[in-house]
Design a protein around this motif. Structure first.
Motif: not given
Length: 330
Positions: A141-147, A156-160, A162-167
């Protein structure tokens, strides 16, 4: 100059050193530390960004490495890679799906080309390298899919906010051709690191630290002729000049002309004060009749320490400092 720094928390990935190398290639300083580092330690170390490495475990296994969830509340940019992404997902309340092992190339489709994927075209396909068993089907929750890929709805996802990302893939490996762009975007655009950490800056700062540590004293160095001890000797010699004495021990087990090569390099090209001791007889006597490899290594090590210590007392000019060169991973 105080350089911007990236903290790499190592969860046991075989690629962690590659992450550090990619960061160096962007002229940014980084250090690898265990994920057990406390919040207070991280605050004091003051990283501009944090990268969570991959790892061989599942987040559901017993006794697996994890991290303090408050790290995600520090306001410091975070990038989770593979297992690091799964750790973020789990700590942020999302389910990590188990048991679909994937190893090899995949085609990544980028949904949002801002921030982490700056420079990528929307829906552009790009090759990436995957090596995982678990994955994330839904971002927290609060994150969106980026790829995504054909098998990973959330590659990959990123927070909407905060500068938090995951791949889920590995941008640090050569099999992800545009991985260096992703890492560069994280370092330079998201973390806003200044690319100031160069070889020249490292040399100058190392020389200054050595001069401060040694002062007006002297130092000795065990010079093998390898890269590690040679670089250490070159830096210390630049810092304190002839107050450094290098000792080369010929153990009688060298490659052809190796001793001569070391002498020529040290004296002619590096300009250091070099003491060469031929201890062939001592080593060969100690190894006589010994066949077991580990026992040979043990005896070679003991004889070297004895010889080096003896020569250091004779030739070391009362040195108060010992110079040792070793590999960064060690």
């Amino acid at each position: 100059m105080k350089h911007d720094r990236i903290l790499i928390l190592d969860f046991g990935s075989q690629y962690t050193q590659l992450i550090a190398r990619r960061i160096r290639e962007e002229r940014v300083y980084s250090e690898i530390h265990p994920p057990t580092r406390s919040l207070d330690w991280i605050r004091e170390w003051s990283p501009k960004g944090i990268i969570l490495s991959g790892g061989p475990a599942s987040v559901y296994d017993e006794g697996v490495p994890t991290m303090d969830p408050e790290i995600l509340q520090l306001g410091v940019p975070v990038l989770g890679i593979c297992y690091g992404m799964q750790i973020i997902a789990q700590l942020e309340g999302s389910e990590v799906a188990v048991g679909r092992r994937e190893y090899g190339r995949a085609e990544l489709s980028v949904a949002e080309s801002d921030d982490l994927f700056h420079g990528f075209l929307p829906d552009e396909s790009s090759q990436v390298w995957c090596s995982h068993a678990d994955h994330v089907d839904q971002p927290p929750e609060g994150y969106r899919a980026l790829a995504s890929t054909e098998t990973l709805p959330v590659a990959a996802f990123g927070h909407t906010e905060r500068p938090i990302f995951g791949v889920q893939f590995h941008p640090e490996v050569a099999h992800t051709p545009r991985g260096e762009e992703i890492i560069s975007n994280f370092l330079l655009r998201i973390c806003e690191c200044r690319p100031t950490w160069t070889a020249g800056a490292f040399i100058q700062e190392s020389v200054e630290r050595i001069q401060a540590a040694v002062g007006e004293g002297t130092a000795i160095c065990g010079l093998s002729g390898g890269v590690d001890s040679s670089v250490a000797a070159a830096l210390v010699h630049r810092a304190i000049g002839d107050r450094l004495t290098c000792i080369f021990v010929d153990n009688g087990l060298l490659r052809k002309h190796e001793r001569e090569d070391v002498e020529r390099t040290a004296r002619k090209h590096m300009g250091v004060r070099l003491v060469v001791v031929d201890a062939t007889d001592e080593f060969l006597v100690a190894l006589d009749g010994i066949e077991e490899p580990e026992e040979k290594r043990r005896r070679i090590g003991h004889v070297f320490i004895d010889v080096f210590g003896r020569v250091a007392k004779e030739e070391g000019t009362g040195a108060g400092h010992l110079v040792q060169g070793t590999l960064y991973p060690d």
